[in-house]
Design a protein around this motif. Sequence first.
Motif, PDB file in Angstrom:
ATOM      1  N   GLY A  55       0.818  -1.201   0.000  1.00  0.00           N
ATOM      2  CA  GLY A  55       0.000   0.000   0.000  1.00  0.00           C
ATOM      3  C   GLY A  55       0.847   1.244   0.000  1.00  0.00           C
ATOM      4  N   CYS A  56       0.192   2.353  -0.344  1.00  0.00           N
ATOM      5  CA  CYS A  56       0.861   3.646  -0.364  1.00  0.00           C
ATOM      6  C   CYS A  56      -0.051   4.678   0.266  1.00  0.00           C
ATOM      7  N   GLY A  57       0.495   5.409   1.221  1.00  0.00           N
ATOM      8  CA  GLY A  57      -0.212   6.518   1.834  1.00  0.00           C
ATOM      9  C   GLY A  57       0.474   7.818   1.481  1.00  0.00           C
ATOM     10  N   ILE A  58      -0.276   8.768   0.944  1.00  0.00           N
ATOM     11  CA  ILE A  58       0.278  10.073   0.567  1.00  0.00           C
ATOM     12  C   ILE A  58      -0.312  11.143   1.477  1.00  0.00           C
ATOM     13  N   HIS A  59       0.565  11.935   2.083  1.00  0.00           N
ATOM     14  CA  HIS A  59       0.149  13.132   2.813  1.00  0.00           C
ATOM     15  C   HIS A  59       0.731  14.323   2.063  1.00  0.00           C
ATOM     16  N   ASN A  60      -0.146  15.169   1.515  1.00  0.00           N
ATOM     17  CA  ASN A  60       0.312  16.290   0.698  1.00  0.00           C
ATOM     18  C   ASN A  60      -0.310  17.582   1.195  1.00  0.00           C
ATOM     19  N   ASP A  61       0.520  18.432   1.815  1.00  0.00           N
ATOM     20  CA  ASP A  61       0.076  19.753   2.249  1.00  0.00           C
ATOM     21  C   ASP A  61       0.570  20.852   1.316  1.00  0.00           C
ATOM     22  N   SER A  62       1.167  20.454   0.166  1.00  0.00           N
ATOM     23  CA  SER A  62       1.736  21.472  -0.720  1.00  0.00           C
ATOM     24  C   SER A  62       0.810  21.723  -1.914  1.00  0.00           C
ATOM     25  N   HIS A  63       1.277  22.617  -2.786  1.00  0.00           N
ATOM     26  CA  HIS A  63       0.540  22.908  -4.024  1.00  0.00           C
ATOM     27  C   HIS A  63       1.081  22.091  -5.192  1.00  0.00           C
TER      28      HIS A  63
END
Length: 195
Positions: free
Chosen positions: A99-107
């Motif tokens: 599995g892959c978890g992505i946390h993205n707070d950028s633009h």
Amino acid sequence: MAVDLSPIDENLLAEIANMHGMPKGAFNVRKDGELVERHSSAYIDIETKTDNPGINIHIAPGTKGETVYIPVIVTKSGLKDVYNTFYVGDDCDVTIIAGCGIHNDSHDASEHDGIHSFYIGKNARIRYVEKHYGEGEGTGERILNPTTNVYLEEGAYCEMEMVQLRGVTSTVRDTNAELAADAKLVLIEKLLTHD
């Protein structure tokens, strides 16, 4: 090598692999393309690829009742292909949790394109569970484009449960298979779009 994981990282691992801390047995945890921690077991060997980014997982013939975890966490933009190759010996009965978890707070976009290849030996049985999950307050896309290649030898059985949980903004899934006589492949796909 052990790296401290943030609460965000731990939440991602819980979502995609039901991991709460590091599991027992064989596992490989990566964050932003770097190894967090890895352990092999007596019957499952995990090694870094020398030709591409990713890992090789060798499961010895006759291995039964073991589970191997190979989750990936992405918290930065700009990551792309990762190649994982599974060599499953004859007469095995194992579970693989990916599995892959992505946390993205950028633009900027965060992307993970996992290319998984499975070479499954005669009369072997595997259950493969792959969950994808995205989160974060940024406007950047969370992109997951997995490719799965499966080669089943005579009498082999492979069940793949591939789930896309919330938060993924774009995905293209490509699955290819070659089955020998009396082999069986069961695909279970669940897709939840978000926004």
